[in-house]
Design a protein around this motif. Sequence first.
Motif, mmCIF file in Angstrom:
data_model
loop_
_atom_site.group_PDB
_atom_site.id
_atom_site.type_symbol
_atom_site.label_atom_id
_atom_site.label_comp_id
_atom_site.label_asym_id
_atom_site.label_seq_id
_atom_site.Cartn_x
_atom_site.Cartn_y
_atom_site.Cartn_z
ATOM 1 N N ASP A 26 -4.397 8.770 1.747
ATOM 2 C CA ASP A 26 -4.336 7.934 0.551
ATOM 3 C C ASP A 26 -4.668 8.752 -0.696
ATOM 4 O OD1 ASP A 26 -7.092 8.273 0.631
ATOM 5 O OD2 ASP A 26 -7.521 6.198 1.195
ATOM 6 N N GLY A 27 -4.744 10.059 -0.529
ATOM 7 C CA GLY A 27 -5.092 10.942 -1.626
ATOM 8 C C GLY A 27 -6.521 11.441 -1.521
ATOM 9 N N SER A 28 -7.373 10.690 -0.819
ATOM 10 C CA SER A 28 -8.747 11.156 -0.631
ATOM 11 C C SER A 28 -9.181 11.100 0.830
ATOM 12 C CB SER A 28 -9.720 10.358 -1.495
ATOM 13 O OG SER A 28 -9.762 9.008 -1.097
ATOM 14 N N ALA A 29 -8.648 10.172 1.594
ATOM 15 C CA ALA A 29 -9.035 10.025 3.004
ATOM 16 C C ALA A 29 -7.807 10.127 3.903
ATOM 17 C CB ALA A 29 -9.732 8.688 3.233
ATOM 18 N N LEU A 30 -8.030 10.651 5.082
ATOM 19 C CA LEU A 30 -6.991 10.713 6.111
ATOM 20 C C LEU A 30 -6.828 9.322 6.706
ATOM 21 C CD1 LEU A 30 -5.121 12.492 7.883
ATOM 22 C CD2 LEU A 30 -7.105 12.916 9.359
ATOM 23 N N MET A 88 0.840 -1.171 0.000
ATOM 24 C CA MET A 88 0.000 0.000 0.000
ATOM 25 C C MET A 88 0.887 1.237 0.000
ATOM 26 S SD MET A 88 -2.689 1.166 2.975
ATOM 27 C CE MET A 88 -4.242 0.872 2.205
ATOM 28 N N THR A 89 0.546 2.197 -0.844
ATOM 29 C CA THR A 89 1.269 3.456 -0.907
ATOM 30 C C THR A 89 0.397 4.553 -0.327
ATOM 31 O OG1 THR A 89 2.466 2.763 -2.893
ATOM 32 C CG2 THR A 89 2.382 5.127 -2.434
ATOM 33 N N LEU A 90 0.956 5.302 0.602
ATOM 34 C CA LEU A 90 0.273 6.411 1.239
ATOM 35 C C LEU A 90 1.142 7.660 1.130
ATOM 36 C CD1 LEU A 90 -0.971 4.577 4.467
ATOM 37 C CD2 LEU A 90 -2.321 5.156 2.435
ATOM 38 N N PHE A 91 0.512 8.816 1.287
ATOM 39 C CA PHE A 91 1.209 10.088 1.164
ATOM 40 C C PHE A 91 1.452 10.689 2.542
ATOM 41 C CE2 PHE A 91 -1.294 9.440 -2.669
ATOM 42 C CZ PHE A 91 -0.276 9.433 -3.603
ATOM 43 N N PHE A 92 2.628 11.242 2.726
ATOM 44 C CA PHE A 92 3.115 11.743 4.003
ATOM 45 C C PHE A 92 3.365 13.242 3.890
ATOM 46 C CE2 PHE A 92 6.906 11.081 7.181
ATOM 47 C CZ PHE A 92 6.202 11.743 8.166
ATOM 48 N N ASP A 93 2.676 14.009 4.715
ATOM 49 C CA ASP A 93 2.874 15.456 4.750
ATOM 50 C C ASP A 93 3.068 15.907 6.190
ATOM 51 O OD1 ASP A 93 2.443 16.658 1.981
ATOM 52 O OD2 ASP A 93 0.664 15.382 2.161
ATOM 53 N N ARG A 94 3.533 17.123 6.337
ATOM 54 C CA ARG A 94 3.727 17.730 7.655
ATOM 55 C C ARG A 94 2.996 19.075 7.679
ATOM 56 N NH1 ARG A 94 8.166 15.190 10.263
ATOM 57 N NH2 ARG A 94 9.280 13.826 8.832
ATOM 58 N N LEU A 95 2.515 19.418 8.877
ATOM 59 C CA LEU A 95 1.806 20.688 9.039
ATOM 60 C C LEU A 95 2.176 21.275 10.392
ATOM 61 C CD1 LEU A 95 -0.529 22.597 7.914
ATOM 62 C CD2 LEU A 95 -2.021 21.297 9.434
ATOM 63 N N GLN A 122 5.126 7.982 0.589
ATOM 64 C CA GLN A 122 5.692 8.898 -0.403
ATOM 65 C C GLN A 122 5.429 10.323 0.047
ATOM 66 O OE1 GLN A 122 4.051 8.195 -4.265
ATOM 67 N NE2 GLN A 122 5.172 6.302 -4.577
ATOM 68 N N ALA A 123 6.341 11.209 -0.307
ATOM 69 C CA ALA A 123 6.118 12.614 0.000
ATOM 70 C C ALA A 123 4.820 13.054 -0.656
ATOM 71 C CB ALA A 123 7.284 13.457 -0.511
ATOM 72 N N GLY A 124 4.000 13.732 0.105
ATOM 73 C CA GLY A 124 2.715 14.188 -0.412
ATOM 74 C C GLY A 124 2.873 15.418 -1.274
ATOM 75 N N HIS A 125 1.754 15.930 -1.664
ATOM 76 C CA HIS A 125 1.751 17.119 -2.519
ATOM 77 C C HIS A 125 1.132 18.291 -1.786
ATOM 78 C CE1 HIS A 125 2.932 14.571 -5.845
ATOM 79 N NE2 HIS A 125 1.959 13.747 -5.526
#
Length: 172
Positions: free
Chosen positions: A20-24, A1-8, A50-53
């Motif tokens: 996952d691009g649509s859901a947290l 499974m590939t998920l996106f990773f971001d920081r805030l 993967q690094a998110g956008h």
Amino acid sequence: MTLFFDRLASPLGTLLIISDGSALRALDFHDYESRMRRLLQRHYGSVELQAGHGTGAIGDALSAYFEGDIRALDTLKVETGGTAFQRQVWAALRGIPPGTTTTYGRLAAALGHPTASRAVGLANGANPIAIVVPCHRVVGADGRLTGFGGGLPRKQWLLTHEAHAAGNARLL
């Protein structure tokens, strides 16, 4: 499974956002990244991050929440792994109104399992989506703050923030 990773950035430190691009899928605090990765492994098996956008709607909702719009998180789509019971507990957590708290026993009773307060506590502790799935709104039977994956000072901050924004002087 590939998920996106971001920081805030947030008033509680940097938040780690997994989607996952649509859901947290997960939300945690920067100093608990290893725990977040363990929960992801436990819930989904092998995960590639993967690094998110950018944080998009999730980041916008979190920023609005921290600015005082405590209902901003209500419409965020979440998707979790976990057992059927854990997902039932996590769904019930989202039904606890901001600015209020409940106890493990009350939550267990509301789920139709009045003797399952410990199981509810374990599910609460395995919640992979902090703040949005508001496990911080659950307190001990005597009203004291009990465990929170981000630490009790953060739990207190979240409860105070929500109570202030909701105009509640008393939480329990």
